[in-house]
Design an enzyme around this catalytic site. Structure first.
Site, short mmCIF file in Angstrom:
data_model
loop_
_atom_site.label_atom_id
_atom_site.label_comp_id
_atom_site.label_asym_id
_atom_site.label_seq_id
_atom_site.Cartn_x
_atom_site.Cartn_y
_atom_site.Cartn_z
CG ASN A 135 -7.04 2.16 -7.94
OD1 ASN A 135 -6.53 1.74 -8.97
ND2 ASN A 135 -6.41 2.15 -6.77
CB ALA A 190 -5.72 1.68 -12.44
CG ASP A 203 -2.08 0.97 1.11
OD1 ASP A 203 -3.23 0.54 1.28
OD2 ASP A 203 -1.84 2.19 0.84
CB CYS A 213 -14.42 -12.71 -17.71
SG CYS A 213 -13.15 -13.78 -18.37
CB CYS A 231 -13.98 5.78 0.42
SG CYS A 231 -14.05 4.02 0.21
ZN ZN Z 1 -10.99 -13.07 -18.36
#
Ligand code: ZN
Length: 250
Positions: free
Chosen positions: A128, A130, A59, A173, A186
């Site tokens: 997030n 990303a 983190d 997916c 948040c």
């Molecule tokens: Zn996938």
């Protein structure tokens, strides 16, 4: 196991689904936790208390006063410290046997390519898209199980990606990386404190089930919690044949 370990972990050992063998697998496991905030706090504390042998925390942030409403690994006295250092202290206070590696860093693809192959199981406790997609892609690349959780406002969700199962969908997916999901944070939307505890504890449960061999995983299902009505909904997930992440990897 030592006599002290037999006592410390006795309530796990008593479970038929875990037992001595399952607890030994937990002790030998290495969990990689991305994010030491609302989800990462309960996940890390439960994995530590349960005796996961090695926990790596990643983190980039420091503890802020606004975190303490829900990020239960941190304390008022540790405001300003790196979250990974604060969470490592919290784990060690509960269980000094756990080896904790605290990395104050952003979980980018390069770092994940170093860390994911070393892990038994990966927990995405980030906040997030990303990072979520980077963690998912790294887990697919390296064939590691991923327990992904998310909470915002009164809504929570959790799923497991099992890259060993060719029928099991990956995170991309379900949430395509190129889709224009609205990024909600948040800091602007708010988050109901106990929901990160609910979902983070469930992430720990799925990770412990995985490493100990106790019970089937959540792979192929997305659980969604509506914390206002306190209702769970289950979405059954299928692999996307053209998924840019997992179809190319197989
Ligand atoms: Zn996938």
């Amino acid at each position: 196991m030592t006599d002290d370990q037999l006592l410390r972990y006795s309530r796990h050992i008593l479970l038929d689904e875990v037992g001595i063998e399952g607890q030994e697998r937990i002790l030998a496991s290495h969990a990689l936790i991305i994010g030491a905030g609302g989800l990462g706090s309960p996940a890390a504390l439960f994995l530590g208390s349960a005796g996961v042998g090695h926990i790596t925390l990643v983190d980039n942030d420091v503890v802020d006063l606004t975190n303490l409403q829900r990020q239960i690994a941190h304390t008022t006295a540790r405001v300003g410290q790196p979250k990974v250092v604060s969470a490592a202290q919290a784990i060690t206070a509960i269980n000094p046997e756990v080896q904790v590696t605290a990395l104050q860093a952003r979980a980018d693809a390069a770092l994940l390519d170093t860390l994911v192959p070393q892990a038994t199981v990966v927990l995405d406790c980030s906040d997030n898209y990303a990072t979520r997609h980077a963690v998912n892609a790294a887990c697919v690349r390296h064939g590691k199980p991923l327990v992904a959780g998310a909470v915002i406002r009164f809504d929570g969700q959790i799923t497991v990606v099992d890259p060993r199962d060719a029928a099991s969908p990956c995170y991309a997916c379900v949430f395509p990386p190129d889709a224009a999901f609205e990024e909600v944070q948040c800091s602007t939307m708010g988050v109901f404190a106990p929901l990160v505890g609910v979902v983070g504890a469930m992430q720990a449960a799925e990770a412990l089930k995985w490493v100990s061999g106790a019970g089937p995983s959540l792979a192929g299902r997305l659980l969604m919690l509506d914390g206002r009505a306190m209702e769970w909904n289950t979405m059954h997930l299928k692999r996307h044949p053209d998924c840019p992440v997992c179809s190319a990897a197989k």
